[in-house]
Design an enzyme around this catalytic site. Structure first.
Site, PDB file in Angstrom:
ATOM      1  N   ASP A   1      -8.154 -26.620  18.864  1.00  7.59           N
ATOM      2  CA  ASP A   1      -9.168 -25.932  18.068  1.00  7.59           C
ATOM      3  C   ASP A   1     -10.145 -26.959  17.496  1.00  7.59           C
ATOM      4  O   ASP A   1      -9.754 -28.032  17.049  1.00  7.59           O
ATOM      5  CB  ASP A   1      -8.476 -25.153  16.936  1.00  7.59           C
ATOM      6  CG  ASP A   1      -9.395 -24.106  16.329  1.00  7.59           C
ATOM      7  OD1 ASP A   1      -9.108 -22.904  16.480  1.00  7.59           O
ATOM      8  OD2 ASP A   1     -10.417 -24.487  15.704  1.00  7.59           O
TER       9      ASP A   1
ATOM     10  N   ASN B   1      -5.637 -12.898  16.007  1.00  5.61           N
ATOM     11  CA  ASN B   1      -6.416 -12.057  15.093  1.00  5.61           C
ATOM     12  C   ASN B   1      -7.150 -10.995  15.907  1.00  5.61           C
ATOM     13  O   ASN B   1      -7.724 -11.305  16.950  1.00  5.61           O
ATOM     14  CB  ASN B   1      -7.431 -12.916  14.334  1.00  5.61           C
ATOM     15  CG  ASN B   1      -6.758 -13.951  13.447  1.00  5.61           C
ATOM     16  OD1 ASN B   1      -5.735 -13.663  12.831  1.00  5.61           O
ATOM     17  ND2 ASN B   1      -7.326 -15.136  13.373  1.00  5.61           N
TER      18      ASN B   1
ATOM     19  N   VAL C   1     -14.150 -15.116  17.657  1.00  7.05           N
ATOM     20  CA  VAL C   1     -14.448 -15.280  19.085  1.00  7.05           C
ATOM     21  C   VAL C   1     -13.791 -14.115  19.807  1.00  7.05           C
ATOM     22  O   VAL C   1     -12.563 -13.940  19.733  1.00  7.05           O
ATOM     23  CB  VAL C   1     -13.931 -16.629  19.628  1.00  7.05           C
ATOM     24  CG1 VAL C   1     -14.195 -16.728  21.125  1.00  7.05           C
ATOM     25  CG2 VAL C   1     -14.590 -17.799  18.889  1.00  7.05           C
TER      26      VAL C   1
ATOM     27  N   HIS D   1      -7.184 -15.015  22.004  1.00  3.03           N
ATOM     28  CA  HIS D   1      -6.643 -16.375  21.940  1.00  3.03           C
ATOM     29  C   HIS D   1      -5.458 -16.363  21.000  1.00  3.03           C
ATOM     30  O   HIS D   1      -5.489 -15.738  19.946  1.00  3.03           O
ATOM     31  CB  HIS D   1      -7.709 -17.371  21.482  1.00  3.03           C
ATOM     32  CG  HIS D   1      -8.506 -16.929  20.305  1.00  3.03           C
ATOM     33  ND1 HIS D   1      -9.541 -16.019  20.399  1.00  3.03           N
ATOM     34  CD2 HIS D   1      -8.401 -17.235  18.989  1.00  3.03           C
ATOM     35  CE1 HIS D   1     -10.057 -15.797  19.205  1.00  3.03           C
ATOM     36  NE2 HIS D   1      -9.375 -16.509  18.321  1.00  3.03           N
TER      37      HIS D   1
ATOM     38  N   HIS E   1      -3.422 -18.487  18.570  1.00  6.14           N
ATOM     39  CA  HIS E   1      -3.400 -19.730  17.794  1.00  6.14           C
ATOM     40  C   HIS E   1      -1.956 -20.247  17.773  1.00  6.14           C
ATOM     41  O   HIS E   1      -1.030 -19.476  17.488  1.00  6.14           O
ATOM     42  CB  HIS E   1      -3.812 -19.464  16.348  1.00  6.14           C
ATOM     43  CG  HIS E   1      -5.223 -19.018  16.137  1.00  6.14           C
ATOM     44  ND1 HIS E   1      -6.225 -19.866  15.734  1.00  6.14           N
ATOM     45  CD2 HIS E   1      -5.797 -17.792  16.232  1.00  6.14           C
ATOM     46  CE1 HIS E   1      -7.358 -19.192  15.601  1.00  6.14           C
ATOM     47  NE2 HIS E   1      -7.125 -17.928  15.894  1.00  6.14           N
TER      48      HIS E   1
HETATM   49  P1  AMP Z   1     -10.550 -16.527  15.453  1.00  2.09           P
HETATM   50  O1  AMP Z   1     -11.191 -16.706  14.103  1.00  2.09           O
HETATM   51  O2  AMP Z   1      -9.136 -16.026  15.398  1.00  2.09           O
HETATM   52  O3  AMP Z   1     -11.433 -15.724  16.395  1.00  2.09           O
HETATM   53  O4  AMP Z   1     -10.427 -17.990  16.043  1.00  2.09           O
HETATM   54  C1  AMP Z   1     -11.474 -18.625  16.727  1.00  2.09           C
HETATM   55  C2  AMP Z   1     -11.136 -20.082  16.730  1.00  2.09           C
HETATM   56  O5  AMP Z   1     -11.892 -20.707  17.747  1.00  2.09           O
HETATM   57  C3  AMP Z   1     -11.467 -20.802  15.432  1.00  2.09           C
HETATM   58  O6  AMP Z   1     -10.284 -21.394  14.906  1.00  2.09           O
HETATM   59  C4  AMP Z   1     -12.511 -21.828  15.843  1.00  2.09           C
HETATM   60  O7  AMP Z   1     -12.387 -23.037  15.142  1.00  2.09           O
HETATM   61  C5  AMP Z   1     -12.222 -21.996  17.314  1.00  2.09           C
HETATM   62  N1  AMP Z   1     -13.322 -22.409  18.156  1.00  2.09           N
HETATM   63  C6  AMP Z   1     -14.551 -21.855  18.234  1.00  2.09           C
HETATM   64  N2  AMP Z   1     -15.280 -22.470  19.177  1.00  2.09           N
HETATM   65  C7  AMP Z   1     -14.485 -23.427  19.714  1.00  2.09           C
HETATM   66  C8  AMP Z   1     -14.650 -24.400  20.754  1.00  2.09           C
HETATM   67  N3  AMP Z   1     -15.816 -24.519  21.414  1.00  2.09           N
HETATM   68  N4  AMP Z   1     -13.617 -25.223  21.034  1.00  2.09           N
HETATM   69  C9  AMP Z   1     -12.460 -25.118  20.362  1.00  2.09           C
HETATM   70  N5  AMP Z   1     -12.235 -24.220  19.385  1.00  2.09           N
HETATM   71  C10 AMP Z   1     -13.232 -23.388  19.071  1.00  2.09           C
END
Ligand code: AMP
Length: 114
Positions: free
Chosen positions: A30, A87, A96, A100, A102
């Site tokens: 992340d 989430n 995003v 995914h 975590h």
């Molecule tokens: P969520 O808030 O559950 O949708 O998690 C999205 C996660 O993606 C967050 O923890 C961000 O820090 C991470 N994130 C967003 N863009 C990138 C990226 N390009 N590379 C790695 N992590 C990312």
């Protein structure tokens, strides 16, 4: 999907710190880690939210958890403990819209989560 950042990572068109991959799933660190180990496991196929998972995706979702288990072992957090979280939608903090998992560890996790 062309405008999905995680599809772009899966396609290799934007960089990521990849720690694991096979034909179907990919895992990378992340960008904004919330724990000493914070890795995201994604399916290479675009699925926007957990609400969009279908029965046909059951094996794929299983592969995400098998990847998480292997990553936890590789990162040395399997025995100390780690958390896996997906989430779903904005109320849960999803930012995003490509599912995914975590994988968080390396520190004490609190409950309930914020
Ligand atoms: P969520 O808030 O559950 O949708 O998690 C999205 C996660 O993606 C967050 O923890 C961000 O820090 C991470 N994130 C967003 N863009 C990138 C990226 N390009 N590379 C790695 N992590 C990312």
């Amino acid at each position: 999907m062309t405008d999905c950042i995680f599809c772009k990572i899966a396609a290799g068109t934007i960089p990521a710190n990849i720690v694991y991959q096979n034909d179907d799933v990919l895992a990378f660190r992340d960008l904004n880690p919330q724990a000493p180990t914070h890795i995201l496991v994604i399916p290479k196929k675009h699925i926007a939210t957990t609400n969009d998972i279908t029965a046909k995706d059951a094996a794929l979702i299983g592969q995400m958890y098998l990847a998480a288990k292997q990553i936890a072992k590789d990162e040395g957090i399997a025995e100390s403990g780690y958390r896996t979280v997906m989430n779903c939608n904005r109320g849960a903090g999803q930012t995003v819209f490509h599912i995914h998992l975590h994988v968080l560890g390396g520190r004490q996790m609190n409950w309930p989560p914020g």
